[in-house]
Design an enzyme around this catalytic site. Structure first.
Site, short mmCIF file in Angstrom:
data_model
loop_
_atom_site.label_atom_id
_atom_site.label_comp_id
_atom_site.label_asym_id
_atom_site.label_seq_id
_atom_site.Cartn_x
_atom_site.Cartn_y
_atom_site.Cartn_z
N HIS A 28 -11.02 46.45 -23.97
CA HIS A 28 -10.99 44.98 -24.00
C HIS A 28 -12.39 44.45 -23.70
CE1 HIS A 28 -10.17 40.85 -22.87
NE2 HIS A 28 -9.13 40.95 -23.67
N GLU A 48 -11.10 41.05 -31.67
CA GLU A 48 -11.16 39.89 -30.77
C GLU A 48 -12.60 39.41 -30.63
OE1 GLU A 48 -7.59 39.80 -27.97
OE2 GLU A 48 -9.16 40.91 -26.96
#
Ligand code: PEP
Length: 246
Positions: free
Chosen positions: A92, A160
């Site tokens: 992430h 992302e």
């Protein structure tokens, strides 16, 4: 079938709140949608949540690649497996940016988790709006280098853009057309790396997805689902995202 993943990050603060949030999601989501919904709470709540809500697919927000030893603060795949966890998120942007994880670290985590039969969600994305697509592709290639083609059906890649993540100052969701195009390029790069088996990899978009814009992203041809941060902390909002994507 679109996959929807809720990343709670460092929220909520207590187990009671985590149970309340899950109860809300559990109530609001249709039974047939559980198989395409994954929740990622903080490590500390996993064991209890798995026991209480067996129908939900639970995952961890990170994992370490070594099985045991002198790695203070880390959590292993065996520990996750022991409490019934089948999914793990790695790479992430907050892990990369705040905790200094590199593509090489992410690659080790993906390999270790796939080898232990986990479903893996690996995140990639550029820092600034306007950064070159080549950088995103390059980060993906390094993160996915050397994976076994037989494992690719258990790999999900989350695109992302960091500038689109709701907690980034001035964040705005990407345009559905642009994220679709980048994901198309990632799929092309995956095909060049792995050939036909790459078609089993799912690709999600993440970055300020809400119940209002979810359908626009999820109706794009290359986007196989969404990774949802902020909006996953409201049971109603998260369930609405799941239901629009049916
Ligand atoms: C995330 O950080 O993974 C994310 C997608 O967050 P948000 O939905 O809040 O932008």
């Amino acid at each position: 079938m679109k996959l929807i993943v809720g990343n709670w990050k460092l929220n909520p603060s207590t187990l009671n709140e985590a149970v309340a949030l899950t109860s809300g999601v559990n109530y609001a989501i249709k039974a047939e949608d559980f198989e395409r919904t994954v929740l990622l709470p903080p490590f500390i709540f996993l064991e209890e949540l798995v026991k209480k809500f067996k129908q939900i697919a639970w995952g961890a927000q990170d994992v370490f690649w070594e099985a045991r030893g002198a790695y203070t603060g880390e959590v292993s795949l065996a520990m996750l497996k022991d409490v019934g966890i089948g999914w793990v998120l790695v790479g992430h942007s907050e892990r990369r940016r705040i905790f200094g994880e590199s593509d090489e670290d992410v690659n080790k985590k993906i390999k270790a988790a796939l080898a232990q039969d986990f479903n893996v969600i690996a995140a990639v994305g550029e820092l600034q709006r306007g950064d070159e697509a080549d950088e995103i592709i390059d980060s993906f290639k390094k993160s996915a280098a050397g994976l076994e083609t037989a494992d690719l059906a258990r790999l999900t890649v989350a695109y992302e853009p960091v500038w689109a993540i709701s907690t980034t100052p001035g964040a705005q969701a990407d345009s559905p057309a642009r994220s679709n195009q980048i994901i198309g390029e990632l799929k092309h790069a995956a095909f060049k790396m792995f050939g036909e088996p790459s078609k089993k990899i799912k690709f999600l978009y993440g970055g300020s997805v809400t119940s209002e814009n979810a359908l626009k992203f999820l109706s794009q041809p290359y986007i196989d689902g969404a990774l949802v941060g902020g909006a996953s902390l409201s049971a109603e909002e998260f369930a609405a995202i799941v239901s629009v994507s049916r």
